[in-house]
Scaffold this active site. Structure first.
Site, PDB file in Angstrom:
ATOM      1  N   CYS A 106       0.883  -1.157   0.000  1.00 28.78           N
ATOM      2  CA  CYS A 106       0.000   0.000   0.000  1.00 28.78           C
ATOM      3  C   CYS A 106       0.923   1.209   0.000  1.00 28.78           C
ATOM      4  CB  CYS A 106      -0.913  -0.001   1.225  1.00 28.78           C
ATOM      5  SG  CYS A 106      -1.825   1.544   1.416  1.00 28.78           S
ATOM      6  N   CYS A 109      -0.657   4.292   2.284  1.00 25.31           N
ATOM      7  CA  CYS A 109      -0.772   4.221   3.754  1.00 25.31           C
ATOM      8  C   CYS A 109      -0.278   2.868   4.209  1.00 25.31           C
ATOM      9  CB  CYS A 109      -2.162   4.595   4.256  1.00 25.31           C
ATOM     10  SG  CYS A 109      -3.575   3.740   3.529  1.00 25.31           S
ATOM     11  N   SER A 110      -1.166   2.019   4.722  1.00 23.50           N
ATOM     12  CA  SER A 110      -0.686   0.747   5.272  1.00 23.50           C
ATOM     13  C   SER A 110      -1.711  -0.359   5.101  1.00 23.50           C
ATOM     14  CB  SER A 110      -0.345   0.919   6.754  1.00 23.50           C
ATOM     15  OG  SER A 110      -1.501   1.313   7.469  1.00 23.50           O
TER      16      SER A 110
END
Lengths: 208, 225
Positions: A106, A109-110
Site C-alpha cells: 500500500c 498508507c498501510s
C-alpha cells in the site's frame, strides 16, 4: 520513518503518557469503553494473525476445489474458514507460479489483509518499502534475501482502495506427504505478502 | 493531495530493513493507540477516508519523522479536536474539563467481535453500467486534487489495462469530503488497472515488472484507439 526504539520518548513527547492521558480523557467523556479496547487488543494478539492465512494457503495446496474457489472468490473462500471482516471485506488471492511472482503493498498508507495476516509489520508501513517496491521489486526481494530467476516476471499489487490482497505462494517441493497443519507451518507472513517464499520442509519431516 | 504519504517510486529512503522476530507491538502505548483508533472509529463521527485524509495532511516533516502509530495518535487527536469532541486544553492537560457530546454509537466490549467481523464493506449497488471492461486500454488521468485521493502520483498520465472489474465501491475522494455524518456515499465502478513498469518508470525499468492499482472510474479515461 523513525526507528521503533525511540517511540517512548519521541519528538512528540512521552508517547506512553500522551496515549494514556488520551484514553483517560475519552473514557471520562463517555466516548469509549476501556474494556472494548482490551478486547480489541486481545483479538489481534491471539486470534487474528498470519496463522489464519497459513491455514488458508495450506488448504489451497491440498484441496483443489478450495484452491479454485480461493482464486475465483477469495472473500467467500476465506470466510468459509471463519476469517473475514475489518480490512478484509473484499479479498483477492494472487497465485505465484514459476512464471510470475506477486508482491503486495500500500504505497499511500498501510492497507493490509488483517483478518488473515493480522497487523502489518513495521517494514510494510515504512517509507523504504512503500517507495521502492513499485519501482524496484527485485531490489526489495534482495533486501529480504530472495533472488528470483531472471525469467520470472514480477507483479506488484498496490492496495489503493478497499480490496485486500494475499499471495498464494508456491508449494515447496518435498512436501507431498504433509498434512495441512504441517504445510501451514511452512507458510510465513512474508510469503503471503510476497517478500518471501514458503519454507522448505525440514528433511525427514515428511512421512515415508 | 500531493503529499509525502504518496511514496511510490521515491528514492533515497534506503533498503527495506525487516526486523527478525518482530514483536506485534514495540511498546504498550502502541496497543492502546491501535484500540483507541478503532474504538473511536466505531463511533461513526468520521470514516476511514477522513482518517487517512487527516494523516496525509500532517506536516511533511512530521509524517516522515513519526512512526505509524505516532501518526495514528496525532491524527486521532486532530479528528477529535476538529469535531469539538475534545478541546485543545483537554488534549494538552489530559483533564476532562467539560461534559462529552452524546454519541449515537459507543463500542462496548461485548460488541467488539461482531464489529470486527462485520467490518465496513464498501461495495454498493451500481447506478450506471461500467464504462470499462476487462482488457480495455485506459489512461490514468492527470489529476492533482487538493483533497483526499487514492490515485497515486506514479501512475497519473500513464497507460494501463483493465485487469478486473470489482463492482461499484464508495468513492474515497467523495467519502472524505464532508467532515460530519452523513458522509458522501457516492459509489463508482472500481477497477484493477495494470501498468508496465517501463510505462511508469521509463525505458531503463525492468521489462519483467508490472504494477497494478485499484482505480475508480473517475480516475480513468479511455486510451486513444
Amino acid at each position: 520513518m523513525a526507528d521503533h526504539d525511540d517511540h517512548a520518548h519521541s519528538h512528540l513527547g512521552d508517547m506512553d503518557v500522551r496515549v494514556r492521558a488520551l484514553e483517560t480523557l475519552l473514557t471520562h467523556k463517555g466516548y469509549i469503553d476501556p474494556a472494548a479496547l482490551d478486547a480489541i487488543i486481545e483479538t489481534y494478539e491471539t486470534r487474528i494473525g498470519p496463522h489464519n492465512g497459513a491455514a488458508v494457503v495450506a488448504r489451497a495446496w491440498t484441496d483443489p476445489d478450495f484452491h479454485q474457489w480461493l482464486i475465483a472468490d477469495a472473500t467467500a473462500a476465506i470466510a468459509s474458514m471463519g476469517f473475514g471482516g475489518r480490512q478484509g471485506e473484499h479479498m483477492v488471492a494472487v497465485e505465484n507460479t514459476p512464471l510470475v511472482h506477486n508482491m503486495v503493498v500500500c504505497t499511500l498508507c498501510s492497507c493490509y489483509p488483517w483478518p488473515i495476516l493480522g497487523l502489518p509489520p513495521v517494514w510494510y508501513k515504512s517509507a523504504p518499502y512503500r517507495a521502492k517496491v513499485v519501482r524496484d521489486p527485485r531490489g526489495v526481494l534482495r533486501d529480504f534475501g530472495v533472488e528470483l530467476p531472471p525469467d520470472t516476471s514480477v507483479r506488484v499489487w498496490d492496495s489503493t482502495a478497499e480490496v485486500r490482497y494475499v499471495v498464494l505462494p508456491m508449494r515447496p517441493s518435498g512436501t507431498d506427504g504433509l498434512d495441512e497443519p504441517a504445510l501451514a507451518a511452512l507458510v510465513t507472513r512474508d510469503a503471503m505478502v510476497g517478500t518471501g517464499l514458503a519454507l522448505a520442509p525440514v528433511p525427514g519431516s515428511a512421512p515415508a | 493531495m500531493n503529499g509525502v504519504h504518496d511514496m511510490g517510486g521515491l528514492h533515497c529512503f534506503g533498503p527495506v530493513r525487516p526486523e527478525p522476530d518482530e514483536p506485534l507491538f514495540h511498546a504498550p502505548w502502541e496497543k492502546r493507540a491501535l484500540a483507541l483508533t478503532l474504538a473511536m472509529g466505531a463511533t461513526g463521527q468520521w470514516n476511514i477516508d477522513l482518517s487517512r485524509a487527516v494523516r496525509e495532511a500532517l506536516p511533511p516533516a512530521v509524517y516522515l519523522g513519526s512512526s505509524y502509530y505516532e501518526i495514528w495518535v496525532l491524527a486521532l487527536e486532530m479528528l477529535l479536536l476538529e469535531r469539538g469532541l475534545i478541546t485543545q486544553g483537554e488534549r494538552d492537560s489530559g483533564l476532562c474539563m467539560s461534559t462529552g457530546k452524546t454519541l449515537p454509537h459507543i463500542l462496548h466490549a461485548d460488541a467488539v467481535a461482531a464489529t470486527l467481523a462485520r467490518g465496513s464493506p464498501t461495495e454498493r449497488p451500481a447506478t450506471a453500467p461500467a464504462r470499462f471492461c476487462q482488457g480495455d486500454r485506459v489512461i490514468a488521468r492527470n489529476l492533482h486534487p487538493p483533497g483526499h485521493t487514492r490515485l497515486p502520483r506514479y501512475v497519473r498520465g500513464h497507460p494501463g489495462r483493465v485487469l478486473r472489474v470489482h463492482g461499484a465501491h464508495l468513492f474515497a475522494d467523495a467519502h472524505a469530503q464532508r467532515q460530519q455524518p452523513p458522509f458522501d456515499t457516492t459509489a463508482h465502478w472500481l477497477y484493477t488497472v495494470v501498468f508496465d513498469a517501463q510505462d511508469l518508470w521509463g525505458p531503463d525499468a525492468d521489462p519483467t515488472v508490472q504494477v497494478s492499482v485499484e482505480a475508480w472510474e473517475p480516475y480513468l479515461e479511455a486510451a486513444p484507439a
